[in-house]
Design an enzyme around this catalytic site. Structure first.
Site, short mmCIF file in Angstrom:
data_model
loop_
_atom_site.label_atom_id
_atom_site.label_comp_id
_atom_site.label_asym_id
_atom_site.label_seq_id
_atom_site.Cartn_x
_atom_site.Cartn_y
_atom_site.Cartn_z
N ASN A 182 -10.22 2.06 5.70
CA ASN A 182 -10.13 0.58 6.26
C ASN A 182 -8.47 0.46 6.07
O ASN A 182 -7.82 1.19 5.43
CB ASN A 182 -11.13 -0.35 5.43
N ASN A 184 -6.90 -1.50 4.68
CA ASN A 184 -6.14 -1.98 3.48
C ASN A 184 -5.91 -1.09 2.48
O ASN A 184 -5.40 -1.16 1.29
CB ASN A 184 -6.69 -3.31 3.03
N LYS A 185 -6.58 0.26 2.56
CA LYS A 185 -6.91 1.19 1.88
C LYS A 185 -5.47 1.88 1.59
O LYS A 185 -4.46 1.65 2.50
CB LYS A 185 -8.04 2.30 2.11
N ILE A 186 -5.32 3.07 0.83
CA ILE A 186 -4.02 3.63 0.55
C ILE A 186 -3.44 4.47 1.62
O ILE A 186 -2.38 4.42 1.98
CB ILE A 186 -4.34 4.37 -0.76
N ILE A 187 -4.50 4.93 2.29
CA ILE A 187 -4.16 5.38 3.56
C ILE A 187 -5.25 5.03 4.73
O ILE A 187 -6.56 4.76 4.24
CB ILE A 187 -4.01 6.96 3.75
#
EC number: 2.6.1.34
Length: 363
Positions: A182, A184-187
């Site tokens: 998604n 907002n995730k780290i990638i």
């Protein structure tokens, strides 16, 4: 002032180059070369047996439950201190969720897990375990319990790509695991997910994810499936993002260390288990005073800086009113005192300094 987001995308690799290759090939969707490359990059990084690129982490969890044969009347245990998407797939299959509270690690309590299993009317079929905010759960104890009790372990590692426990990637301890990409995730691939784990189950999930079409020239269906696969364009973004994953983890952890050093007297931060490396997807902590987190969130919002409370536990959510849960108040206490701070991998030092200053001024 420009908006400061909690965890914005960081597109600073070869994303556009790979997207251009997709457009030149005109192989936009469905699937394609870059989806295959994305799956292989996850397999290589996590040392998992198989990987399936999907449209979201939620559908990865859904397919995990479907392939494990979860159905109406089955009991599925789940972490209570998590986001709704972790447990919604239990409802999709009309199973019965039973929620387990966290312990001092902020992740699922092995002791409460044992208590739940001993006091349920029948054996649970699956445990959906969340690695909260990218930090490892107590995998030695939890895996042993599940193995001894014959309960299938599914890891919700949506927030935890790049995290490890005893040198093993989070998401690869259970029979199946799910990652999220998604925004907002780290990638990120803007939206997307990955199911990893047992080859036979992943292959079964692959079948369900493409409308359960039989391998014939015409369209033949003996079962029903879903339109859950990832497009080749988003696969290209994922390949580029995987190339910089370790850089993102280092950046997130560096952001955390600054907060920890500067706010040592103001916040108690989420711990990290011994012999683990979390990805510190979000820097999270709790204030001593109840309500202080709301005061700080409002003060940051006035400066156009996004922050949020910690997840509201599932056993406290109206949609699960009356659901069976095994709790001791730990996650409720965290929710009533906790905050998620801006944690972008591209967070500028001067912005982080402003956040720290605002926190100190409002306590």
């Amino acid at each position: 002032m420009d908006r400061v987001f909690l965890s914005p995308p960081n597109m600073s690799g070869r994303e556009q180059e790979y997207i251009n290759e997709v457009f030149k090939s005109n192989y936009i969707a469905p699937l394609g070369e870059f989806v295959n490359k994305f799956e292989n990059s996850i397999k290589s990084y996590t040392s998992t047996k198989d990987a399936l690129a999907l449209s979201s982490g939620t559908v990865a969890l859904h397919l995990a439950l479907r392939t494990l044969g979860v159905t109406q009347g089955d009991i599925v245990l789940a972490s209570s201190f998590t986001f709704m998407a972790s447990v919604s797939p239990i409802l999709y299959e009309k199973a019965t969720p039973v929620f387990i509270d966290c312990d001092e690690s902020w992740n699922l309590s092995p002791e409460l897990l044992k208590k739940a299993i001993a006091n349920l009317p029948k054996k649970p079929k699956v445990l959906v375990l969340t690695h909260l905010y990218g930090q490892a759960s107590k995998m030695n104890e939890i895996c042993e319990i599940c193995q001894n009790e014959g309960i299938a372990l599914v890891e919700d590692a949506a927030e935890a790509l790049g995290g490890f426990y005893n040198g093993k990637a989070l998401g690869t301890f259970g029979i199946l695991g799910a990652y999220s990409f998604n925004g907002n995730k780290i990638i990120t691939t803007s939206g997307g997910g990955m199911l990893v784990g047992d080859e036979n189950l992943v292959e079964k999930a692959r079948f369900y994810s493409t409308q359960a079409r039989e391998p014939l020239l015409h369209y033949e269906h003996k079962d029903y499936g879903y339109n859950y696969r990832l497009s080749n364009i988003l696969g290209a973004v994922g390949v580029a993002q995987m190339e910089v994953l370790e850089e993102r983890v280092k950046a997130k952890r560096a952001v955390f260390e600054i907060y920890k050093n500067e706010l040592v007297n103001e916040l108690e931060f989420m711990p990290e288990l011994e012999n683990s490396r979390g990805n510190r997807w979000l820097t999270t902590g709790v204030f001593k005073e109840k309500g202080a987190h709301i005061r700080v969130i409002e003060a940051l919002a006035k400066q156009n800086i996004e922050s949020r409370p910690l997840w509201k536990p599932m056993h406290m959510q109206p949609v699960f009113k009356g659901a069976l849960s095994f709790t001791d108040g730990t996650s409720q206490e965290l929710f009533e005192r906790g905050i998620c701070l801006p944690s972008g991998s591209c967070l500028k030092p001067q912005i982080q300094e402003r956040v720290i200053k605002i926190i100190k001024e409002n306590l």
